[in-house]
Enzyme design. Structure first.
Site, PDB file in Angstrom:
ATOM      1  N   LEU A  43      35.015  37.088  50.984  1.00 43.28           N
ATOM      2  CA  LEU A  43      35.658  36.957  49.686  1.00 43.28           C
ATOM      3  C   LEU A  43      34.622  36.362  48.748  1.00 43.28           C
ATOM      4  O   LEU A  43      33.834  35.504  49.157  1.00 43.28           O
ATOM      5  CB  LEU A  43      36.874  36.029  49.757  1.00 43.28           C
ATOM      6  N   ASP A  44      34.615  36.815  47.496  1.00 43.57           N
ATOM      7  CA  ASP A  44      33.619  36.252  46.593  1.00 43.57           C
ATOM      8  C   ASP A  44      33.985  34.818  46.230  1.00 43.57           C
ATOM      9  O   ASP A  44      35.072  34.328  46.551  1.00 43.57           O
ATOM     10  CB  ASP A  44      33.415  37.141  45.356  1.00 43.57           C
ATOM     11  N   VAL A  45      33.081  34.155  45.571  1.00 40.30           N
ATOM     12  CA  VAL A  45      33.208  32.720  45.319  1.00 40.30           C
ATOM     13  C   VAL A  45      34.497  32.377  44.581  1.00 40.30           C
ATOM     14  O   VAL A  45      35.155  31.374  44.885  1.00 40.30           O
ATOM     15  CB  VAL A  45      31.982  32.213  44.519  1.00 40.30           C
TER      16      VAL A  45
END
Length: 237
Positions: free
Chosen positions: A100-102
């Protein structure tokens, strides 16, 4: 299994530290001091280090409710790694099942079982990933049809696999996809002229994020959940 390897697998001892502990007579097997790293530990043997019983950790399967601001990548980053949220031994052996991105929150799976990971993320097995997206603008009237037909992302030459879009509110949508392209959900909405202001993953395959987990909290998957994820969408695409 050799005793020196057993010590490394079941404790924080490195190979050199294990040899030192053996030489000092700190290791017992079934109550007897053993100083040889080549000693074979058999099933049922009790291995102790300074009186503390050691056990092989084994494979682990964890769900984490990821908060924003944490990085799934193991590369050096300005953001904290999600592994810092786990209070488990041998964290260096673990990896995330996909990423998952930041800025994205929600369900992330973590394990040290590479085959299990591959079974979930392999593009041959179209495993559902369900996201709740908060949008800057109201959805267009034809959004469902466009997602179902596949979206051509910027920089790509093929449309995405068909996706299922559900309107929750005017600026809130639930999206089910079966791929994991870079920033895919955000790019899909961007292709429709919209912007995702918040993104939360609710489910992977048949396993939903536990409602009892607060942001940053985790728990081990149940055997049924581990099995269900391994068997999800068992017919390859």
């Amino acid at each position: 299994m050799r005793l020196d390897k057993y010590l490394c697998e079941s404790s924080d001892l490195t190979r050199s530290l294990a040899r030192s502990a053996l030489a000092r007579g700190e290791i017992t097997v079934n109550g007897e001091v053993v100083k040889r790293g080549t000693f074979v530990v058999r099933e049922g043997d009790q291995v102790q280090w300074d009186g503390e019983t050691l056990e092989i950790i084994g494979l682990r399967y964890i769900m984490l409710n990821k908060p924003a601001g944490y990085e799934c990548s193991l590369k050096n980053s300005q953001h904290l790694p999600v592994m810092d949220l786990l209070d488990v031994d041998k964290r260096d052996r673990l990896h995330t099942v996909g990423r998952l991105d930041v800025d994205t929150t929600g369900l992330i799976l973590i394990t040290d079982d590479g085959q299990w990971t591959h079974r979930i993320i392999s593009p041959r097995h179209r495993c559902d990933k369900v996201y709740l997206a908060t949008l800057a603008e109201p959805l267009s009237e034809d959004a469902e049809e466009r997602f179902a037909a596949g979206i051509l992302l910027e920089g790509e030459d093929k449309v995405t696999l068909p996706a299922v879009l559900e309107r929750v509110e005017e600026r809130l949508a639930r999206l089910t996809i079966q791929e994991g392209k870079y920033h895919q959900v955000r790019r899909m909405f961007a292709a429709l002229g919209n912007h995702v202001t918040a993104l939360h993953r609710e489910r992977i395959g048949p396993v939903a994020l536990d409602d009892d987990l607060q942001l940053g909290e985790s728990r081990y998957l149940t055997p049924a959940e581990v099995s269900a994820l391994a068997q999800a969408d068992d017919t390859p695409a």
